[in-house]
Each structure stands twice: as C-alpha cells, then as structure tokens.
Design an enzyme around this catalytic site. Structure first.
Site, short mmCIF file in Angstrom:
data_model
loop_
_atom_site.label_atom_id
_atom_site.label_comp_id
_atom_site.label_asym_id
_atom_site.label_seq_id
_atom_site.Cartn_x
_atom_site.Cartn_y
_atom_site.Cartn_z
N LYS A 37 11.48 55.86 24.21
CA LYS A 37 11.20 54.64 24.96
C LYS A 37 10.10 53.84 24.26
O LYS A 37 9.08 54.43 23.84
CB LYS A 37 10.73 54.99 26.38
CG LYS A 37 11.75 55.74 27.21
CD LYS A 37 12.92 54.87 27.57
CE LYS A 37 13.82 55.53 28.58
NZ LYS A 37 15.08 54.80 28.73
N ASP A 62 14.74 52.76 22.83
CA ASP A 62 15.13 52.00 24.02
C ASP A 62 13.95 51.20 24.56
O ASP A 62 12.95 51.78 25.01
CB ASP A 62 15.62 53.00 25.10
CG ASP A 62 16.21 52.30 26.31
OD1 ASP A 62 16.27 51.06 26.33
OD2 ASP A 62 16.63 53.02 27.25
N GLU A 109 18.30 50.11 21.58
CA GLU A 109 18.91 49.99 22.92
C GLU A 109 18.20 48.93 23.76
O GLU A 109 16.97 48.97 23.91
CB GLU A 109 18.85 51.37 23.59
CG GLU A 109 19.55 51.45 24.92
CD GLU A 109 19.66 52.92 25.39
OE1 GLU A 109 19.80 53.83 24.55
OE2 GLU A 109 19.60 53.13 26.61
N ASP A 123 22.53 48.52 27.60
CA ASP A 123 22.46 49.42 28.75
C ASP A 123 22.41 48.56 30.02
O ASP A 123 23.45 48.19 30.58
CB ASP A 123 21.23 50.34 28.61
CG ASP A 123 21.10 51.38 29.71
OD1 ASP A 123 21.81 51.27 30.72
OD2 ASP A 123 20.29 52.31 29.58
N LYS A 158 25.94 53.72 32.61
CA LYS A 158 25.54 54.41 33.84
C LYS A 158 26.78 54.36 34.74
O LYS A 158 27.28 53.27 35.06
CB LYS A 158 24.37 53.67 34.53
CG LYS A 158 23.16 53.47 33.62
CD LYS A 158 22.43 54.77 33.31
CE LYS A 158 21.32 54.62 32.30
NZ LYS A 158 21.77 54.68 30.88
N TRP A 202 23.03 61.95 29.45
CA TRP A 202 21.68 62.25 29.95
C TRP A 202 21.78 62.57 31.43
O TRP A 202 22.43 61.84 32.19
CB TRP A 202 20.76 61.03 29.73
CG TRP A 202 19.35 61.27 30.16
CD1 TRP A 202 18.33 61.76 29.39
CD2 TRP A 202 18.79 61.07 31.47
NE1 TRP A 202 17.18 61.87 30.14
CE2 TRP A 202 17.43 61.45 31.42
CE3 TRP A 202 19.31 60.61 32.68
CZ2 TRP A 202 16.58 61.38 32.53
CZ3 TRP A 202 18.48 60.54 33.79
CH2 TRP A 202 17.12 60.93 33.70
C1 0XW Z 1 17.28 57.69 29.51
N1 0XW Z 1 17.86 57.15 30.73
C2 0XW Z 1 19.28 57.44 30.79
C3 0XW Z 1 17.13 57.79 31.88
C4 0XW Z 1 16.63 56.71 32.76
O1 0XW Z 1 17.58 56.41 33.71
C5 0XW Z 1 16.47 55.52 31.85
C6 0XW Z 1 17.61 55.70 30.95
C7 0XW Z 1 17.89 54.65 29.96
O2 0XW Z 1 18.53 54.88 28.92
O3 0XW Z 1 17.50 53.48 30.17
MG MG Z 2 18.58 52.77 28.31
#
Ligand code: 0XW
Ligand code: MG
Length: 367
Positions: free
Chosen positions: A164, A193, A218, A241, A265, A320
């Site tokens: 991140k 990301d 990302e 994303d 997601k 994840w």
């Molecule tokens: C790594 N993740 C999948 C976990 C959190 O939901 C944030 C996220 C992402 O990729 O943004």
């Molecule tokens: Mg992400």
C-alpha cells in the site's frame, strides 16, 4: 424449493493488530452482514457482504442492510429456480446496490449447490483447481517493517505481495517500494496499490521514480477519467480496483485499453454470478485479475475461493481474504484460511461453510 424466510445477521470483526492502514483510510473493526435464506424444505443458504468501512468505496454496512430490507420481503415465498431469475426479481425490487444483492446471490448459489449436491464452483462453470494462490497485502508503513512483513510472508509461501502506498510524500513511498522489492525479488511478484490517493501528476512522478522496479500499479487515482488521462504514459502496467463499480465499467476498461488488469471484489461486482461474467470478459482478452473481497469472514472467503477456482490459473493474480486480520473464524469447523500462500477451496456441497450462529447477532427476519 421456496424461500420461507430470510434472516439478516451481523458480525463485528475487529482488526487483528488494531488497524489496517491504507492511503486514505484506516479501519479498526469491520461490520459484516450475513444473510441466511431458509427454504420451505428446511435448508439454509448463506451469503455475506462486508464493506471496508464507509469510505473505501461507495458501500457501507448500514446501506447493505437497508438495501436488503428493501428487497427481502419481496423474495419471501418465491421459488429458488436460478441465480438469473433471482437477479431479475431483485432488480425489480431495487435498482443498483449490487454489493447488497451479492449476499443474496451467494445464498441462492449455496442453496442450489446443496440441492444438487455440487460445490458452488460447479454452478459457476467448474473449478479448474482445488487450491488457489493468495497474496499478502502490506499496509502503509516504514521501509524496515514493510520489508520484514513481506519477507516473512514470502517465506510462508506467498508468491505475490501487494504494497500500500499514497497519502504521504512520494519519497517515503519510493523508499518503501525499494525496500520491499529488495526483500522479495526473485521470489514474489509485486503490486503497488495507492487506493485512489494520487493525483495524475503524483502518479506520473511516482511511476518514473520507480521505473526500474517491476510492479503492477493498482488504482493510483480516484476516477476512471483520471486513469484514462494516464493511458500510455506510465511505465508500469495499471490495475483497476475501486473504480470497477460494475461489470459495465470492466467491459469499457478492457475495450478502451485503460486497464492491464483488475483487482476484483466479488460483492462490488454484484456477487459470484456477475463475477463469472467479468471472469469470462477478462479471459477473452487474456487480462489478469485477482478475485477478492474488501473484507469479511468465512462466507466471503469461501465465495471468493469458489469463484477463483473457476478462473484460468494463468490469469489469476491471487485471492486476498481477511482471515489473517480476523481473530478466529465464523465457521470454526470449516475455516477458510491461507496455508503456504494458498487457500483450499471448500468442497461443498454449496459453499461448504456454515457460520456458527452464536458468533452472530441477528438483526432482522423477513417472512
Ligand atoms: C488488499 N485488499 C484486497 C484488502 C482491502 O480490502 C484493500 C484491498 C485492496 O486491494 O484495495
Ligand atoms: Mg486495491
């Protein structure tokens, strides 16, 4: 098989370690919503949706429950024939709100799988593997801690690390990227990301400053338009994303060449049935992607594992799940977890998980 009643449950999931830190938001506890559809022949089907707080994307826990309250009474008494019929019925009761409908879509797949004696993955086209790769996400932090976290997880078997970045000065993030890459180089792939935090100008500078480090970049910016403005100007491949709010956005991003890949997601896409559509769109153009959710317990984790098992392994970047950030399991008998960097896909029938009701708080019943 008809819907006799629908229970809505809530689970509070405190974050292990106290906080999960991203560029623009830090979460300390997540509010997960589980739906349980009970049929006239005595089966229970489960689904879950767990927004990552109220600002990660335009979803929130109270919104999910309000949307379910709008839909659920209109489903009670109807026959469970197919996920497509359910989607039509739900769209006739409420426009949009795919992240809430996702839980109901999942519960119906769970029920159909149980009735037919097959896992949910079979209903989605068929599993290609029984074990899917996961990836480790390193939260915003300092170089030493980030590198140590990444190295420890790679030693456990993870083959992809997501770091991140964003929300602070670029130099700090550049240093972090270099430290993590030095720690995992040759053993894992790297994704970086920014969770929408960068301006286009920052994204361009960051991209150049790390030009020699191979990673996928990302969601640097907030909007599809800002991402379009970066097309062809970045050294690193771009993954979308948060902006892929529905399958239509994915279709456009593939057709316009805005994205080299996606971090999907399942609930944001509207549930496993819709996720299977984008899976197939990506397969048509060999576009790599993850299959995740923002957060959630074993029901979400099982859902993601089932969907991921149906993806061409060449295109699956990883799945994840939040299990390492949650103390215990909502289904302690069939916990869905990461071992050696991989998740065993529950064997079903249906989802193959069943939350322990004593860990849930029932908040509504319809029917
Ligand atoms: C790594 N993740 C999948 C976990 C959190 O939901 C944030 C996220 C992402 O990729 O943004
Ligand atoms: Mg992400």
């Amino acid at each position: 098989m008809k819907i006799d009643r629908i229970h809505v449950h809530r689970a509070l999931l405190p974050v292990v370690g106290g906080a999960y830190r991203m560029s623009h938001t830090t979460v300390e506890a997540l509010d997960s919503t589980l739906v349980e559809i009970v049929t006239d022949d005595g089966r229970s089907g489960w689904g879950e949706t767990c927004p990552l707080g109220p600002v990660y994307q335009p979803h929130h826990a109270l919104g999910a429950r309000a949307a379910i309250e709008q839909i659920a009474p209109g489903l009670v008494g109807t026959a469970i024939d197919s996920p497509r019929a359910l989607a039509r019925r739900m769209d006739g009761l409420l426009a949009g709100h795919g992240y809430a409908k996702a839980a109901l879509d999942t519960a119906v797949l769970d029920l159909l799988g149980q009735q037919l004696g097959v896992p949910v993955s079979t209903l989605l086209g068929g599993a290609l593997v029984d074990n899917v790769p996961s990836y480790w996400s390193v939260t915003v932090g300092d170089p030493d801690a980030s590198a140590a976290s990444a190295a420890a997880r790679v030693a456990q078997g993870y083959r992809r690390v997501q770091l991140k970045v964003g929300g602070r000065d670029l130099d700090h993030d550049v240093e972090n990227v270099r430290a993590v890459w030095a720690a995992v180089r040759g053993r894992a792939r790297l994704a970086v990301d920014a969770n929408r935090a960068m301006t286009g100008a920052h994204a361009l500078q960051f991209d150049r400053l790390c030009a020699d480090v191979p990673f996928t970049f990302e969601q640097p910016c907030d909007t599809v338009e800002e991402m379009e403005a970066l097309r062809g100007r970045l050294v690193h491949p771009v993954f979308l994303d948060e902006t892929t709010l529905d399958p239509g956005v994915v279709l456009r991003a593939i057709a316009d060449g805005v994205a080299d890949g996606f971090s999907f997601k399942v609930t944001r896409l509207g549930g496993p049935t819709q996720a299977a559509i984008v899976r197939d769109l990506c397969a048509l153009r060999s576009v790599p992607h993850t299959i995740d959710d923002a957060w959630g317990g074993d029901v979400i984790a099982a859902t993601c594992a089932h969907v991921a098992s149906t993806v061409d392994p060449r295109l699956l970047e990883g799945t994840w799940i939040a299990s390492d950030w949650i103390d215990g399991h909502l289904d302690p008998e069939h916990p869905v977890e990461v071992r050696d960097g991989h998740i065993a896909v529950p064997q079903g029938p249906g989802l193959g998980v069943r939350p322990d009701r004593t860990r849930l708080e029932e908040v509504a019943t319809y029917g």
